[in-house]
Write an enzyme that holds these catalytic residues in place. Structure first.
Site, PDB file in Angstrom:
ATOM      1  N   LYS A 186       2.890  -3.804   3.345  1.00 32.89           N
ATOM      2  CA  LYS A 186       2.620  -3.265   4.684  1.00 32.89           C
ATOM      3  C   LYS A 186       1.112  -3.331   5.003  1.00 32.89           C
ATOM      4  CE  LYS A 186       4.396   0.797   3.641  1.00 32.89           C
ATOM      5  NZ  LYS A 186       4.762   0.546   2.207  1.00 32.89           N
ATOM      6  N   ARG A 194       7.425   7.065  -6.766  1.00 34.53           N
ATOM      7  CA  ARG A 194       7.295   6.696  -5.336  1.00 34.53           C
ATOM      8  C   ARG A 194       8.505   5.902  -4.863  1.00 34.53           C
ATOM      9  NH1 ARG A 194       1.847   3.744  -5.785  1.00 34.53           N
ATOM     10  NH2 ARG A 194       2.148   3.185  -3.582  1.00 34.53           N
ATOM     11  N   ARG A 224      -5.614   2.086  -7.858  1.00 40.10           N
ATOM     12  CA  ARG A 224      -5.286   3.400  -7.297  1.00 40.10           C
ATOM     13  C   ARG A 224      -4.623   4.261  -8.362  1.00 40.10           C
ATOM     14  NH1 ARG A 224      -2.363   2.462  -1.523  1.00 40.10           N
ATOM     15  NH2 ARG A 224      -0.886   3.923  -2.432  1.00 40.10           N
ATOM     16  N   ARG A 283       8.207   8.489   7.531  1.00 36.27           N
ATOM     17  CA  ARG A 283       8.873   8.262   6.251  1.00 36.27           C
ATOM     18  C   ARG A 283      10.052   9.181   6.041  1.00 36.27           C
ATOM     19  NH1 ARG A 283       4.990   6.266   1.510  1.00 36.27           N
ATOM     20  NH2 ARG A 283       3.275   5.672   2.854  1.00 36.27           N
ATOM     21  N   ARG A 321      -2.233  -4.448  -8.233  1.00 38.05           N
ATOM     22  CA  ARG A 321      -3.100  -4.250  -7.059  1.00 38.05           C
ATOM     23  C   ARG A 321      -4.473  -3.727  -7.469  1.00 38.05           C
ATOM     24  NH1 ARG A 321      -1.088  -0.746  -2.116  1.00 38.05           N
ATOM     25  NH2 ARG A 321      -0.633   0.767  -3.740  1.00 38.05           N
TER      26      ARG A 321
HETATM   27  P1  AP5 Z   1       0.134  -3.661  -0.096  1.00 41.23           P
HETATM   28  O1  AP5 Z   1      -0.036  -4.443   1.154  1.00 41.23           O
HETATM   29  O2  AP5 Z   1      -0.989  -2.793  -0.542  1.00 41.23           O
HETATM   30  O3  AP5 Z   1       1.528  -2.862  -0.057  1.00 41.23           O
HETATM   31  P2  AP5 Z   1       1.934  -1.577   0.765  1.00 41.23           P
HETATM   32  O4  AP5 Z   1       3.320  -1.776   1.251  1.00 41.23           O
HETATM   33  O5  AP5 Z   1       0.888  -1.238   1.789  1.00 41.23           O
HETATM   34  O6  AP5 Z   1       1.959  -0.542  -0.419  1.00 41.23           O
HETATM   35  P3  AP5 Z   1       1.350   0.925  -0.547  1.00 41.23           P
HETATM   36  O7  AP5 Z   1       1.419   1.276  -2.008  1.00 41.23           O
HETATM   37  O8  AP5 Z   1      -0.001   1.056   0.071  1.00 41.23           O
HETATM   38  O9  AP5 Z   1       2.377   1.721   0.257  1.00 41.23           O
HETATM   39  P4  AP5 Z   1       2.759   3.159   0.062  1.00 41.23           P
HETATM   40  O10 AP5 Z   1       3.632   3.283   1.236  1.00 41.23           O
HETATM   41  O11 AP5 Z   1       3.329   3.603  -1.202  1.00 41.23           O
HETATM   42  O12 AP5 Z   1       1.340   3.892   0.014  1.00 41.23           O
HETATM   43  P5  AP5 Z   1       0.547   4.726   1.098  1.00 41.23           P
HETATM   44  O13 AP5 Z   1      -0.873   4.476   0.902  1.00 41.23           O
HETATM   45  O14 AP5 Z   1       1.141   4.551   2.444  1.00 41.23           O
HETATM   46  O15 AP5 Z   1       0.466  -4.712  -1.260  1.00 41.23           O
HETATM   47  C1  AP5 Z   1       0.648  -4.289  -2.602  1.00 41.23           C
HETATM   48  C2  AP5 Z   1       0.078  -5.358  -3.541  1.00 41.23           C
HETATM   49  O16 AP5 Z   1       0.833  -6.571  -3.412  1.00 41.23           O
HETATM   50  C3  AP5 Z   1      -1.374  -5.754  -3.243  1.00 41.23           C
HETATM   51  O17 AP5 Z   1      -2.003  -5.998  -4.470  1.00 41.23           O
HETATM   52  C4  AP5 Z   1      -1.265  -7.055  -2.441  1.00 41.23           C
HETATM   53  O18 AP5 Z   1      -2.373  -7.893  -2.668  1.00 41.23           O
HETATM   54  C5  AP5 Z   1       0.019  -7.680  -3.015  1.00 41.23           C
HETATM   55  N1  AP5 Z   1       0.807  -8.399  -2.014  1.00 41.23           N
HETATM   56  C6  AP5 Z   1       1.030  -8.014  -0.730  1.00 41.23           C
HETATM   57  N2  AP5 Z   1       1.844  -8.907  -0.133  1.00 41.23           N
HETATM   58  C7  AP5 Z   1       2.147  -9.854  -1.064  1.00 41.23           C
HETATM   59  C8  AP5 Z   1       2.960 -11.035  -1.056  1.00 41.23           C
HETATM   60  N3  AP5 Z   1       3.615 -11.410   0.050  1.00 41.23           N
HETATM   61  N4  AP5 Z   1       3.055 -11.763  -2.199  1.00 41.23           N
HETATM   62  C9  AP5 Z   1       2.387 -11.369  -3.324  1.00 41.23           C
HETATM   63  N5  AP5 Z   1       1.601 -10.267  -3.395  1.00 41.23           N
HETATM   64  C10 AP5 Z   1       1.488  -9.520  -2.279  1.00 41.23           C
HETATM   65  O19 AP5 Z   1       0.941   6.233   0.661  1.00 41.23           O
HETATM   66  C11 AP5 Z   1       0.412   6.809  -0.513  1.00 41.23           C
HETATM   67  C12 AP5 Z   1       0.862   8.255  -0.631  1.00 41.23           C
HETATM   68  O20 AP5 Z   1       0.423   9.005   0.522  1.00 41.23           O
HETATM   69  C13 AP5 Z   1       2.392   8.476  -0.644  1.00 41.23           C
HETATM   70  O21 AP5 Z   1       2.942   8.295  -1.930  1.00 41.23           O
HETATM   71  C14 AP5 Z   1       2.484   9.925  -0.138  1.00 41.23           C
HETATM   72  O22 AP5 Z   1       2.143  10.824  -1.149  1.00 41.23           O
HETATM   73  C15 AP5 Z   1       1.386   9.962   0.928  1.00 41.23           C
HETATM   74  N6  AP5 Z   1       1.893   9.598   2.257  1.00 41.23           N
HETATM   75  C16 AP5 Z   1       1.546   8.511   2.989  1.00 41.23           C
HETATM   76  N7  AP5 Z   1       2.216   8.481   4.154  1.00 41.23           N
HETATM   77  C17 AP5 Z   1       3.019   9.576   4.160  1.00 41.23           C
HETATM   78  C18 AP5 Z   1       3.972  10.077   5.085  1.00 41.23           C
HETATM   79  N8  AP5 Z   1       4.257   9.446   6.234  1.00 41.23           N
HETATM   80  N9  AP5 Z   1       4.614  11.228   4.774  1.00 41.23           N
HETATM   81  C19 AP5 Z   1       4.343  11.894   3.633  1.00 41.23           C
HETATM   82  N10 AP5 Z   1       3.478  11.453   2.702  1.00 41.23           N
HETATM   83  C20 AP5 Z   1       2.803  10.301   2.961  1.00 41.23           C
END
Ligand code: AP5
Length: 222
Positions: free
Chosen positions: A13, A171, A160, A88, A127
């Site tokens: 994402k 997660r 991270r 979410r 990552r």
């Molecule tokens: P990346 O693009 O970073 O993936 P992502 O989907 O953004 O993954 P996140 O881990 O950031 O999502 P998340 O939803 O768990 O975390 P968030 O920060 O929102 O890609 C991942 C890796 O793959 C990278 O190394 C990239 O280079 C590689 N890659 C990407 N695309 C690729 C491809 N096509 N091919 C190969 N490699 C690829 O949330 C963190 C925490 O915050 C949550 O756990 C929760 O505690 C809290 N939180 C956030 N939002 C909420 C909410 N709405 N409600 C409650 N708690 C929340």
């Protein structure tokens, strides 16, 4: 244009959000990034969300929805925005409905980035993130030119804390229990677009642009 990026942790994402931001000029509102910034500055919000994030649990709905409400009230969101990682849960989806209804704004699309758990685990484990400009890398799929340092700003790359194996498992479990239901909900509303995200990043970007170009053209018509 108002869009939501939905999908499990590691689906790509954040990676695609940066491409979308560049092409359409939409601000990226990542609740994860907002929480991590608050944790970095040790604000009261940062202190209150730390335990949730580090253990891979969701931050409570009221806290998360309030953070989003404040962010979309900023002037740069006037012409549209992209929500990355929000909503979410069903209550968060209802909170978003209310925020949009109050502004008489439609939700144009929910892009659902579909990957298997195995792919998600592999991506999150490799990552690396720049501590200075937040750019994302992967040790195998998207490596920096100089190992350990950001191509864009030269900042040091780190892992991270929630990308450790046990927290990744948690997660993914939380996603299955609390977020996956939103896929069916937005499908029912007719705004869901499925994107096969286990492809190479450029291929995923091409699929995203093919969808958004059409919506963008429709929205720009007088
Ligand atoms: P990346 O693009 O970073 O993936 P992502 O989907 O953004 O993954 P996140 O881990 O950031 O999502 P998340 O939803 O768990 O975390 P968030 O920060 O929102 O890609 C991942 C890796 O793959 C990278 O190394 C990239 O280079 C590689 N890659 C990407 N695309 C690729 C491809 N096509 N091919 C190969 N490699 C690829 O949330 C963190 C925490 O915050 C949550 O756990 C929760 O505690 C809290 N939180 C956030 N939002 C909420 C909410 N709405 N409600 C409650 N708690 C929340």
């Amino acid at each position: 244009m108002i869009i939501v990026l939905l999908g499990p942790p590691g689906a790509g994402k954040g990676t695609q959000a940066r491409q979308i931001q560049e092409r359409y000029g939409l601000p990226q509102i990542s609740t994860g990034d907002l929480f991590r910034a608050a944790m970095g500055s040790e604000s009261p919000l940062g202190r209150s969300v730390k335990d949730y994030i580090e253990s891979g649990r969701l931050v409570p709905d009221e806290v998360t929805s309030a953070v989003v409400a404040e962010r979309i009230a900023q002037p740069d969101c006037r012409k549209g925005f992209m929500l990355d990682g929000f909503p979410r849960t069903l209550p968060q989806a209802q909170a978003l409905d209310a925020l949009l209804a109050a502004r008489r704004l439609p939700l144009d699309a929910v892009l659902y980035f579909d990957v298997t758990d195995a792919v998600a685990v592999e991506r999150l484990s490799g990552r690396r993130t720049c501590g200075r400009c937040n750019a994302n890398y992967h040790v195998q799929h998207m490596p920096p030119k100089k190992a350990g340092f950001c191509d864009r700003c030269g900042g040091a790359l780190t892992q991270r804390p929630d990308d450790q194996p046990e927290t990744i498992r948690k997660r993914l479990e939380v996603y299955a229990q609390q977020t996956r239901a939103l896929v069916a909900e937005y499908d029912r509303r007719g705004v869901l677009y499925r994107i096969a995200s286990d492809e190479a990043p450029e291929k995923v970007t091409a699929s995203v642009f093919a969808i958004l170009d059409k919506i963008w053209a429709r929205r720009s018509r007088p």
